[in-house]
Design an enzyme around this catalytic site. Sequence first.
Site, short mmCIF file in Angstrom:
data_model
loop_
_atom_site.label_atom_id
_atom_site.label_comp_id
_atom_site.label_asym_id
_atom_site.label_seq_id
_atom_site.Cartn_x
_atom_site.Cartn_y
_atom_site.Cartn_z
N CYS A 171 -3.27 13.98 -27.75
CA CYS A 171 -4.48 13.36 -27.21
C CYS A 171 -4.48 11.86 -27.46
CB CYS A 171 -5.72 13.99 -27.83
SG CYS A 171 -5.82 15.77 -27.62
N LYS A 182 -12.60 30.15 -28.70
CA LYS A 182 -11.98 30.43 -27.41
C LYS A 182 -10.79 29.47 -27.27
CE LYS A 182 -11.34 30.23 -22.80
NZ LYS A 182 -9.92 30.02 -22.49
N HIS A 183 -9.61 29.94 -27.62
CA HIS A 183 -8.44 29.07 -27.58
C HIS A 183 -7.85 29.04 -26.18
CE1 HIS A 183 -5.66 26.59 -29.74
NE2 HIS A 183 -6.15 27.00 -30.90
N GLU A 190 -13.90 16.19 -26.12
CA GLU A 190 -12.72 15.34 -26.36
C GLU A 190 -11.78 15.58 -25.20
OE1 GLU A 190 -8.95 14.60 -27.42
OE2 GLU A 190 -9.38 15.66 -29.29
#
Length: 463
Positions: free
Chosen positions: A264, A155-156, A230
Amino acid sequence: MPVITSPIDGQPAFSFDLLDEAEIARRLALASGTARAWRETDLATRVALCRGMLRAYAARLDENASAITRMMGKPIAQSRAEFERTMVERTEHLCAIAAEALSDEVLPKKAGFRRFIRHEPVGVVLDIAAWNYPLAIAVNVIVPAVLAGNAVLVKHASQTALVAEQLERAFLAAGAPEGLVQALPIDHAATARLIGSRALGYVSFTGSVRGGHEVYRALAQENFIAAGMELGGKDPALVLEDADVAFAAENLVDGAFYNAGQSCCGIERIYVVDRLYDRFVEAFVAHARQYVMGDPLDPKTTLGPMVDVASADFVRAQVAAAVAAGAKQLVGDRDFALPDRSRCYVAPQVLVGVDHSMALMSEETFGPAIGIMRVANESEGLALMNDSPYGLTASIWTADLERGEALALDVEAGTVFVNRCDYLDPGLAWTGVKDSGFGCSLSKLGFRSVTRPKSYHLREQPR
């Protein structure tokens, strides 16, 4: 039908269909059946498939990389590099260590008994992947999951939804059975229902802290399965008095502004000891002004737009608030020929005279803006590094590696670099602390997330 608006020019670039409940159920059932068959394949077959996937993706790299750039604004050279360097490196490393990582843990011999722990696949893995590194973030989960014997639903993020289709296509072209890796374009409500369905073996989420809480709440309703999160970051750097100024400045500029600061583990705040401060700032400013802004499809461009207008406005607001509170801006829009095709373009922003009362130094920015703060010594710098609700990565810059390692012991982060930043080594565990999340991907430990331990206690029959 959702539309992907390109940050390059603010125009619709792609569209895709959201799945209805019947199609979600069909794909989930297909994944479950394929997982049961795939777990029976040998490791050599799984490794060959993952390496074949790389070849299949490479065969369409020009098309795929161009689509990624148009979807989220990354310079075309960086879109290609995300595959050619990052995705290939991680996939090859995970393939190389899979045998050791997945091998049985055999206990010492005991008369009449055989005892061992086997790391068995969890079944169906849901990978909720972020848009900023749409290939790298996805393969962190997909590749170890496939190597371990699972099926994966991807699921992008809606901004890069077509990347999940790219990956599914590459696996199929490499010979994967239907249903092993599937794109799952669904909305938030359908995602929550799927997570609460008790049909999954593991959920990985990369995104915001708020999104992580939503996923965890959905899991807690009906499940006792593992999850990996994350989440956000406010990654700091500490430059000590014995650091190589030119080296530290060049690398920290790249760490702050690569991918328009939308990384990130990108550098978001820098602390420099007083003795080195002026020289470091001068070198940092000089490097920051070397970026070339423009159309990210132009190979000469080194800094493209941010992903959308809301994100760009958020960065501009943080910078404006810091300046209003007394910060001084050394680099900004005035130093660049800023494209006017959309409002997503934000030049590198370098500020000094900052402190932790400013959101720029305390809240996640996720854009090309950085504050540089003067500190008296390493103790003050270390305290400020840890003065954050986040703990993804941190970096220390010093000529003395032993000193750097000793300081790293007290840094609250999942990864601590010395004389490096903004990089994921696939041999090391990728993890965070505090609001940066929990769980682990990459390294041998990453395979533990997509497997479950099963103990075998076999007693021989007396003769």
